[in-house]
Design an enzyme around this catalytic site. Structure first.
Site, PDB file in Angstrom:
ATOM      1  N   HIS A  35       0.843  -1.208   0.000  1.00  0.00           N
ATOM      2  CA  HIS A  35       0.000   0.000   0.000  1.00  0.00           C
ATOM      3  C   HIS A  35       0.874   1.252   0.000  1.00  0.00           C
ATOM      4  CE1 HIS A  35      -2.806  -2.900   2.138  1.00  0.00           C
ATOM      5  NE2 HIS A  35      -3.588  -2.449   1.187  1.00  0.00           N
TER       6      HIS A  35
ATOM      7  N   GLN B 173      -9.515  -6.896 -10.354  1.00  0.00           N
ATOM      8  CA  GLN B 173     -10.145  -5.688  -9.816  1.00  0.00           C
ATOM      9  C   GLN B 173      -9.670  -4.449 -10.593  1.00  0.00           C
ATOM     10  OE1 GLN B 173     -10.600  -4.694  -5.451  1.00  0.00           O
ATOM     11  NE2 GLN B 173      -8.764  -3.516  -5.829  1.00  0.00           N
TER      12      GLN B 173
END
Ligand code: PAF
Length: 284
Positions: free
Chosen positions: A41, A157
């Protein structure tokens, strides 16, 4: 405890902050997350900074993308730790809305992206991508960033979000960030925290096996036997069930024939190890 990072929790506050930056001529990037942050992240936040002056990260564990019986309740949460990591990575603002801000009483809209969302995890996790598409559309409309960054680790995704943004004419550029891996190849994931030490030892095989499939088909080998061998190796090592190991078109994720690959392709896999469902993918 006070967050170490400037934090807003409502759409109105988020919009006010972003509007002020834009009025000052600054470019804004968004990094949507569900928290439980790791280096992967943080690399997306760093990548965001190369595309924009300001970076907003969001943390929202989205209930609509978990099916009943999945790990919504168990999903790791820790906003103060996450805010500290984001601040360290140079994030400017955290958007951490509560459930009622995202899904007010009476909420009844679902976005369904066809085609690219129908196979792979679309089959293994029915309804999952409807929840993802709906919440991502909301986050992008709420924030109005110039660019938004999503990890390639969730490759399907990413392709769904590209389709969604194109189909709905959302004025945002979607950028994929490369998957970050442990030294033994395991893709970093918030769910790796569920692995027992014995499972953690086996887990890197997923990356090893799909990398071998990619190499074999890149050398002109047939797709079918490479997929079958990969599945057998994972099952023999204790992955159960292996939801899929498939070579697909890199952009539309269409199935490729059993023979040699032509054009851009991706190897995608999902398999369960004990209680943990792992996904990974590599380019051919
Ligand atoms: O990839 C994730 O963490 C989530 O699916 C996302 C994109 C933040 C939507 O909830």
């Amino acid at each position: 405890m006070q967050n170490p990072l400037d934090t807003v929790r409502t759409v109105a506050d988020l919009r006010a902050r972003v509007a002020a930056w834009k009025a000052a001529g600054e470019k804004v990037a968004m990094v949507p997350t569900m928290g439980a942050l790791h280096e992967g992240h943080l690399s997306l936040v760093e990548l965001a900074h190369t595309h924009a002056d300001r970076v907003v990260a969001s943390i929202f564990v989205n209930p609509t993308q978990f099916a009943p019986g999945e790990d919504f309740e168990a999903y790791p949460r820790g906003e103060a730790r996450d805010a500290g990591l984001l601040a360290g990575a140079g994030c400017d603002l955290l958007y951490a809305p509560g459930l009622a801000e995202m899904y007010a009483p009476g909420f009844s809209t679902t976005i369904i992206v066809g085609g690219v969302s129908e196979a792979l995890d679309g089959t293994a996790r029915p309804g999952h991508f409807n929840g993802v598409a709906t919440v991502v559309a909301k986050l992008l409309v709420q924030c109005g960033p110039d660019v938004a960054i999503f990890g390639e680790k969730d490759y399907q995704q990413l392709q769904i979000i590209r389709r969604l943004v194109a189909d709905l004419d959302l004025p945002v550029t979607i950028i994929g960030g490369p998957t970050r891996r442990a030294p033994d190849g395991l893709a970093l994931s918030s769910r790796n925290a569920y692995l027992t030490p014995a499972e953690r030892h086996i887990a890197p095989l997923l990356h090893e096996v799909i990398s071998e499939v990619a190499r074999a088909v890149a050398l002109g080998g047939p797709v079918g036997p490479a997929e079958t061998d990969a599945r057998s190796r994972l099952e023999a090592a204790g992955f159960a069930p292996v939801d899929y190991v498939e070579v697909r078109g890199a952009h539309d994720l269409e199935r490729l024939g059993p023979g040699p690959v032509t054009g851009h392709a991706r190897v995608l896999a999902a398999a369960r190890l004990g209680k943990t469902r792992l996904i990974d993918n590599v380019a051919v």
